[in-house]
Design a protein around this motif. Structure first.
Motif, PDB file in Angstrom:
ATOM      1  N   SER A 430       0.831  -1.200   0.000  1.00  0.00           N
ATOM      2  CA  SER A 430       0.000   0.000   0.000  1.00  0.00           C
ATOM      3  C   SER A 430       0.868   1.254   0.000  1.00  0.00           C
ATOM      4  O   SER A 430       2.033   1.232   0.392  1.00  0.00           O
ATOM      5  N   TYR A 436      -6.903   2.771   2.319  1.00  0.00           N
ATOM      6  CA  TYR A 436      -7.318   1.440   1.876  1.00  0.00           C
ATOM      7  C   TYR A 436      -8.433   0.928   2.790  1.00  0.00           C
ATOM      8  O   TYR A 436      -8.216   0.705   3.986  1.00  0.00           O
ATOM      9  N   VAL A 463      -5.083   2.329   6.606  1.00  0.00           N
ATOM     10  CA  VAL A 463      -5.719   1.060   6.230  1.00  0.00           C
ATOM     11  C   VAL A 463      -6.795   0.718   7.256  1.00  0.00           C
ATOM     12  O   VAL A 463      -6.530   0.638   8.455  1.00  0.00           O
ATOM     13  N   ALA A 522      -3.932   0.134  -5.702  1.00  0.00           N
ATOM     14  CA  ALA A 522      -4.551   1.422  -6.012  1.00  0.00           C
ATOM     15  C   ALA A 522      -4.430   1.738  -7.495  1.00  0.00           C
ATOM     16  O   ALA A 522      -5.321   2.374  -8.083  1.00  0.00           O
TER      17      ALA A 522
END
Length: 738
Positions: A430, A436, A463, A522
């Motif tokens: 990430s 996220y 996240v 992403a």
């Protein structure tokens, strides 16, 4: 000129042996602009007379009577009556060095900080109880110099009062006072103050003399069984949580709060005489922890996560394996502790079991002796409430307002290890610039084991990881006519209901649990699919005809006649789907999914349904976003021509290439790369070894010798596996390698 007044607060109770020494040390201070607020807790000895005598001789010494017992009430009275710009504290049985006030005031002014702390001399008296060395170490300073406080430094500031100087304007502005009626009130006071300030100075000068006596406050805390205050460390943290919530500090001071919550649990465990007392503390902390956000404990200790989950059995097991110093009475004389370690004919004499509903004791593991129930039991990962309707629909909203990368997985108990590896790969890759939002739609039932594994995965602040049980939703749908190739077909059909389940989402990225993402998802999520229902990669086996040729199953004929798919080349794999839920809602495609699900009756389940209805609204993605592993095609040229060399997402879709079943594939190395990063990696290896051992023993009992498992390609073994020590040991043990 001594213009800054220091108010020194001294609580005193039955201190006629020591209070004169304390006050004489104040009179000997090299800095003279101070006032001493000496608060008598209604002493039964001559403490009041001694204080009044000193007060008559020097007006800087002021006598107050506080009939409410306890140092908290006494200190609060001192704070309320203090006139000074700065606040210091002193215990009645201790005393200052002559330069204490001068040095502390000079430091807080010179360094322009909100808090100054000094070091101390620790003196044992002949009458004092001998204390553990840890008690001495605790009072010594661990950091020195000027600090702009970071999380770790806030945690190590000790919670004693007497070696510090505070600013009264901060105490008054934030209404920081001592909670009355509880011990550990100083802990509450210090944590609240430290959570507010930004700068701190610690001096290595020993300016305070801490005397260990049999009547000191700390010694009375050590023998707290006389006043039954075992749970006061919990109540102190209740006050801290409320303070941080009131001032918007819960997120900003997360690490500080979690560190002290863990210590508060440890204080109770260290003083408990029985499992009952520990379990009661778990129930208290369970309720407190569940007032925080669902992901608040993602950076907390495993013990706190277990308590938040209500998994008291695992929490107790963890405690019993600690190499701490248990109380002698707990170790030797407590019958329950002694009996629980005894066995008769292999059966435990007393067997204890703990869970979110209560605790019970069994004799010989069979006869119920007693049970204690309590009202707790909440998942450590956020639970989503259901809307009230005939069909229970989860009420799920996006976790972030901006840059929300919505990722959805579906899981049951059978795929928990694959799920955790997939999650780990997503999180590791990430980016800090995105948020996220990971939602797991689950039918996970083994909460004491599987949810605990998920909760051990560390997630950064950007996240969000949420677990949503959708059994109630699926139970409200008649799926009796749906084609099934699985033991639990209902969960497999969840994808055709995403537009309803995820009603507040416009777009999501769906991933099967048997994938690993070797890049930032992403990039995939941000692909524009506004004019399409779904973004997907062609299914290698179907699109190339290899499945049909390999299994002679006439799939293309079935696809044309039932699914209305004339060209199976344009048949996508549903393991990685970029789904435009707004598009699906706009054209009411969910109704068509349901109709086709009742018609489809061969080969594939919801993958057939999705392909049939969405066949003309697919954005074809680069194959790197769903690199599908098939054992029977790996060496073929057509395989490399189809996928190329890039592998951003690897999908272990065929049963015989699952990493937990086969080690002989080079592509499995990327799965094990992320599996090794999990906290319970060794448990995964142990489970594989156990299963292999079972197979081995069953083969030995048969009339034929056990067949030798296929050996590994030597290059693959040397490059990817040999350095994984636990895995290498397993492979040698089951004779895959020599």
């Amino acid at each position: 000129m001594e213009t800054n007044l220091i108010s020194i607060i001294i609580p005193a109770y039955n201190a006629d042996k020591y209070i004169a020494r304390c006050l004489d040390a104040l009179l000997a201070q090299t800095y003279g602009n101070w006032e001493a607020m000496v608060v008598d807790n209604n002493s039964a000895d001559n403490t009041a007379g001694i204080i009044k005598n000193y007060a008559q001789k020097d007006p800087r010494i002021k006598y107050f009577l506080q009939p409410i017992k306890g140092p908290a009430a006494a200190r609060n009275m001192g704070l309320d009556n203090a006139q000074g710009e700065f606040i210091m504290f002193c215990d009645s049985d201790d005393f200052y060095e002559p330069d204490m006030c001068k040095e502390m005031l000079a430091a807080i002014q010179r360094w322009n900080v909100e808090l100054v702390m000094c070091d101390c001399n620790q003196i044992m008296t002949d009458e004092a109880n001998q204390r553990r060395a840890a008690s001495f170490a605790y009072h010594y300073s661990k950091i020195f110099g000027l600090k702009k406080l970071k999380d770790k430094e806030r945690e190590v500031i000790n919670v004693v009062l007497w070696n510090k100087i505070f600013k009264k304007e901060i105490l008054d502005k934030y209404k920081i006072r001592f909670p009355v009626g509880y011990e550990f009130d100083d802990r509450t006071f210090i944590i609240e103050y430290v959570s507010i300030i930004e700068h701190f100075y610690s001096s290595n000068k020993k300016l305070y003399n801490y005397i260990y006596t049999s009547n000191s406050i700390m010694d009375r805390l050590s023998s707290r069984r006389t006043n039954n205050r075992i749970y006061d460390s919990y109540y102190s943290m209740e006050f801290v949580c409320e303070f941080m919530r009131e001032h918007g500090l819960l997120e900003k001071r997360r690490q500080l709060l979690l560190a002290h919550l863990h210590r508060a649990v440890g204080i109770i465990i260290g003083n408990a005489y029985s499992d009952n007392e520990i379990i009661k503390s778990f129930t208290l902390f369970h309720k407190l922890l569940n007032t925080l956000k669902g992901d608040y404990l993602k950076s907390g200790t495993e013990l706190l996560r277990l308590i938040m989950c209500g998994d008291f059995n695992s929490a107790m097991a963890m405690i019993k394996t600690w190499n701490a110093q248990p109380k002698p009475l707990r170790r030797i004389f407590c019958f329950s502790e002694f009996a629980s370690g005894c066995k008769v004919l292999g059966f435990p004499f007393l067997d204890y079991y703990y869970n979110e509903k209560g605790m019970k004791a069994n004799l010989f593991g069979l006869i119920r002796l007693w049970r204690k129930n309590f009202n707790v039991g909440t998942l450590c990962i956020e639970q989503i409430k259901m809307q009230k309707s005939d069909i229970k629909i989860p009420n799920i909203s996006p976790a972030f307002e901006n840059n929300n990368i919505a990722i959805v997985l579906c899981a049951d108990d059978r795929v928990i290890n694959y799920l955790c590896v997939a999650l780990q790969s997503i999180i590791v890759n990430s980016s800090a610039k995105n948020n996220y939002d990971i939602v797991i739609l689950s039918s996970i039932r083994d909460t004491s084991y599987n949810i605990r594994r998920i909760s051990t995965i560390t997630t950064p602040n950007n996240v969000s990881l949420r677990l949503v049980n959708i059994d109630e939703f699926l139970n409200g749908i008649d799926m009796s006519s749906y084609f099934s190739r699985s033991e639990l077909p209902k969960l497999a059909y969840t994808r055709i209901f995403f537009s309803t389940i995820l009603s507040k989402y416009a777009k999501i990225l769906y991933l099967d649990t048997d994938v690993v993402t070797d890049s930032d998802v992403a990039e995939l999520y941000n692909i524009d699919i506004r004019n399409h229902a779904v973004g997907a990669v062609r299914d290698f086996g179907v699109s190339t005809g290899i499945v049909e040729n390999y299994a002679t199953n006439q799939f293309s004929e079935y696809a044309a006649s039932v699914l209305n798919i004339s060209d199976t080349y344009n048949y996508f794999n549903s393991g990685v789907l970029l789904m435009n839920l707004d598009f699906i809602r706009q054209y009411d495609l969910e109704k068509k999914f349901v109709e086709m699900a009742s018609i489809n009756n061969r080969f594939y389940m919801d993958q057939n349904v999705l392909n049939s209805i969405l066949r003309d609204n697919v954005l074809w993605l680069h194959p790197k976003w769903n690199f599908q592993q098939y054992s029977y095609a790996y060496d073929g040229e057509i395989y490399e021509d189809f996928f190329g060399t890039e592998k951003n997402i690897v999908h272990f879709c065929a049963p015989d290439v699952k990493p937990l079943k086969r080690f002989g594939k080079v592509e499995n190395a990327v799965w094990w790369k992320y599996a090794r990063q999990l906290p319970f990696y060794e448990n995964i290896i142990s489970e594989i070894q156990t299963r292999s051992g079972d197979v081995s023993s069953s083969n030995q009992n048969s009339s034929t010798s056990a067949p030798r498992l296929p050996s590994l390609n030597k290059f693959i073994y040397r490059k990817y596996i040999r350095n994984i020590t636990p895995l290498n040991a397993v492979l040698k043990w089951i004779k895959i390698v020599k």
